[in-house]
Enzyme design. Structure first.
Site, PDB file in Angstrom:
ATOM      1  N   LYS A  79       0.871  -1.192   0.000  1.00 24.09           N
ATOM      2  CA  LYS A  79       0.000   0.000   0.000  1.00 24.09           C
ATOM      3  C   LYS A  79       0.903   1.236   0.000  1.00 24.09           C
ATOM      4  CE  LYS A  79      -3.007   3.176   1.488  1.00 24.09           C
ATOM      5  NZ  LYS A  79      -2.029   4.292   1.503  1.00 24.09           N
ATOM      6  N   GLU A 114       9.559   1.322  11.367  1.00 23.76           N
ATOM      7  CA  GLU A 114      10.572   2.366  11.224  1.00 23.76           C
ATOM      8  C   GLU A 114       9.825   3.683  11.379  1.00 23.76           C
ATOM      9  OE1 GLU A 114      12.171   5.164  10.392  1.00 23.76           O
ATOM     10  OE2 GLU A 114      12.806   4.683   8.336  1.00 23.76           O
ATOM     11  N   CYS A 164      13.840  10.173   7.355  1.00 21.77           N
ATOM     12  CA  CYS A 164      13.700   9.790   8.773  1.00 21.77           C
ATOM     13  C   CYS A 164      14.984  10.048   9.542  1.00 21.77           C
ATOM     14  CB  CYS A 164      13.351   8.313   8.873  1.00 21.77           C
ATOM     15  SG  CYS A 164      11.880   7.901   7.971  1.00 21.77           S
ATOM     16  N   GLU A 187      10.358  15.742  14.981  1.00 22.26           N
ATOM     17  CA  GLU A 187      10.762  15.560  13.597  1.00 22.26           C
ATOM     18  C   GLU A 187       9.937  16.495  12.717  1.00 22.26           C
ATOM     19  OE1 GLU A 187      11.266  11.564  12.507  1.00 22.26           O
ATOM     20  OE2 GLU A 187      12.028  12.084  10.533  1.00 22.26           O
TER      21      GLU A 187
END
Lengths: 138, 508
Positions: B190, B264, B303, B404
């Site tokens: 997906k 992750e 990331c 982040e």
């Protein structure tokens, strides 16, 4: 509720209220928010049908905003607790499982620093576990 | 703020792609059961450039049917054959590198020089790496005593669900697909709703290479297509890259089905510059300056974006002067122009989120060393999502040091001692990436060992070879990607414990 004497940790914009009304009507349930962290769509609030996301003792309840419980993980809260959050809406296409996404809009957070005075009078937090217990008693 | 007038080379032509893409299920193009499609917006100009199928549970179920039908034969396909097919996929991508790089740039908004030099070459190499390692892969055998032998044999998990982020649409898909297929699993993928097109252009190219049903791709929105995939009792594993709340939700579903997950979930990576970095004004110093400016790679949408610069206070002035100069030299512009160094953020909500962080950073008293605002580009890019590469100076307790931002924003602070550098580096919820720059042989080993992160780049940053394991400590997730150890995230162990003794035990 005697919460009015406290300074709220989470506010909401009119646009976000409208979206919550629309979603409540569509899903026929109450809603909840969990503030995400991390990459991609992290640092965005996620909206779920109430109870779909399992909160627990490691989550902090920041308050109820327009009838929706708003949670954040304890670790993250430690770095956020000096700021007041405003739940807002922007056009955009987030990923994640937040239920407003198919509408082509995204909940987002705007922040401001609490004043020293406000910091002394913030709404007391509870853990996710305490909120669940309160809900069971209701 | 003023509008930047672009003086740059002409954007390259856009490849011709289809107006709309169906799901790729069982080796065929399958229209969404709802009949609905959604616009895929290009961050270059904020305008739709293709439509994607709006998948739902019925489509996911169809894909799972196809994957389950394919699994019995795919799982028994020889490693030699699987390897050959993965190599063929790599060859086809290589032959179409330029076209795919352009589509990826249109889909995601990143500069063409990156999709050409990084995304696509890494995709190709990743398929080849897993094609290679399964040829040399072996199970193990041990003789427990002269009559007893234990065989520990790898068996694929089955049909897996893989949810892909939007920051490297093709590369992150490859990180998941290549090891799963190499291990003998079939997969339902997906893609992110911001970037559903480039992977479908890739599927068009490789549609006939793999047996039908081995690789299926269903596009759609997270709550409509991602959730039924992640919560399906018919997947043997789910692999997710994204953020913490969705990570927890996927683990919640996985707990209901008792299946393994790999996660992750991002980071807030410290990039540490020790005092010795500035011992000489040489090539290494220059490399370290580039290492600090790596926060702007991929518009900061990585990331492991080195989003916190920790620099020794004695070298702060000389080092940061160069870093600011180099950051200001980043050429923004049309992502499809060959001389553009930094392109557009991937979506409008990301753009708004990044600007909201700039706001809170300023409120918290962080000093803007450069950038600090949106970049208003002209020449047709007025409606795209462009942000100036930005450096804040502040302290590690500020929210811009802890969250982040996923944009071209770095926060710099100083340290006095190695212990303080390590303390600041580890004062974060996350532990995905980190960087350590030094000329001191002892620091080069000891400091990375003290940093709680799954990947510490030492005197380099942002290299992603298939041969090096990648993944998080702490709230950055668990499990790894890349490296042959990934095969074991898609396999389980069949132990055959064999007795060659003809004599009974004597109990009964």
């Amino acid at each position: 509720m005697s919460d009015n004497k406290y300074v709220p940790r989470v506010l909401i914009s009119d646009a976000a209220k409208e979206t919550i009304d629309t979603l409540k009507k569509r899903f026929g349930t109450d809603l909840m928010f969990h503030q995400s962290g991390g990459c991609c769509d992290g640092s965005s609030p996620m909206c779920f049908e109430k109870g779909d996301f399992k909160v627990g003792a490691s989550d902090i309840w920041l308050g109820s905003v327009y009838g929706c419980d708003f949670f954040m993980n304890q670790d993250q809260f430690e770095y956020w607790k000096h700021t007041q959050l405003t739940l807002d809406i922007t056009a955009g296409r987030g990923s994640s499982f937040s239920i407003e996404i198919p509408m082509g809009i995204r909940f987002m957070i705007r922040s401001r620093l609490f004043t020293t005075e406000e910091l002394e009078n913030l709404i007391p937090t509870k853990t996710g576990e305490e909120i669940l217990e309160e809900n069971e008693l209701k | 703020m003023s509008t930047l007038t672009l003086s740059q080379s002409k954007p390259v032509d856009r490849p011709k792609i289809k107006e709309k893409y169906d799901h790729f299920i069982g080796g065929k193009w399958v229209a969404p059961s709802s009949g609905e499609y959604f616009d895929n917006i290009s961050p270059i100009d904020g305008k739709p450039f293709a439509k994607a199928a709006r998948g739902n549970k019925a489509d996911v179920d169809l894909a799972l049917d196809a994957a389950h039908a394919a699994f019995p034969s795919w799982s028994k396909t020889s490693p030699a054959q699987r390897s050959k097919l993965l190599n063929k996929v790599a060859d086809i991508i290589e032959e179409n590198l330029e076209m795919l790089a352009r589509v990826e740039t249109i889909d995601n908004g990143k500069a063409l020089r990156e999709t050409r030099a990084a995304d696509l070459p890494l995709v190709i190499d990743h398929f080849r790496y897993f094609a290679g390692v399964i040829r040399a892969d072996e199970s193990s055998i041990s003789e427990h005593d002269e009559h007893t032998v234990s065989i520990a044999l790898h068996e694929p998990l089955g049909v897996v669900g893989q949810i892909i982020p939007w920051n490297f649409p093709l590369l992150m898909a490859t990180w998941k697909i290549a090891p799963a297929l190499a291990a003998g699993c079939c997969t339902v993928v997906k893609p992110a709703e911001q970037t559903p097109t480039s992977i479908m252009v890739l599927m068009e190219l490789i549609a006939d290479v793999l047996p039908p049903g081995v690789l299926n791709v269903v596009t759609g929105f997270g709550p409509e297509a991602g959730k039924p995939l992640a919560s399906s009792p018919r997947i043997a594993k789910v692999s997710f890259t994204g953020e913490t709340t969705t990570g927890r939700l996927i683990m919640q579903y996985a707990s209901e089905n008792l299946i393994p997950v790999t996660m992750e979930l991002g980071g807030k990576s410290p990039n540490i510059f020790m005092k010795s970095v500035a011992d000489a004004d040489d090539e290494f110093f220059d490399k370290a300056v580039e290492g600090a400016v790596m926060f702007a790679l991929n518009q900061g949408e990585i990331c492991t974006c080195p989003s916190r610069i920790l620099v020794h206070e004695d070298i702060y002035d000389v080092f940061m002067e160069k870093v600011i100069e180099r950051t200001k030299a980043i050429k923004m512009g049309h992502p499809l122009a060959e001389d553009t160094m930094m392109g557009a953020q991937a979506s409008n909500d990301q753009y708004e989120k990044i600007l909201s962080y700039m706001d809170i950073g300023k409120q918290e008293g962080a000093e803007v060393l450069c950038g600090g605002d949106k970049a208003s580009l002209n020449s047709g890019l007025e409606t795209g999502y462009y942000i100036q590469p930005t450096i804040f100076k502040g302290n590690n307790k500020m929210r811009i040091f802890q969250e982040e931002i996923f944009g071209p924003v770095v926060s710099v602070t100083t340290f006095k001692t190695t212990e303080e550098a390590i303390e600041i580096a580890n004062d974060t919820m996350y532990g995905l990436g980190a960087g350590l720059w030094s000329r001191d042989a002892h620091e080069l080993y000891q400091v990375p060992r003290a940093i709680q992160a799954g990947r510490v780049w030492v005197n380099c940053y942002h290299n992603y070879p298939a041969h090096a394991p990648f993944g998080g400590y702490k709230k950055s997730g668990f499990g790894r990607e890349n490296h042959l150890m990934m095969l074991d995230h898609y396999r389980q162990t069949k132990n055959m414990l064999i007795s060659y003794d003809k004599n009974k035990l004597g109990f009964f």
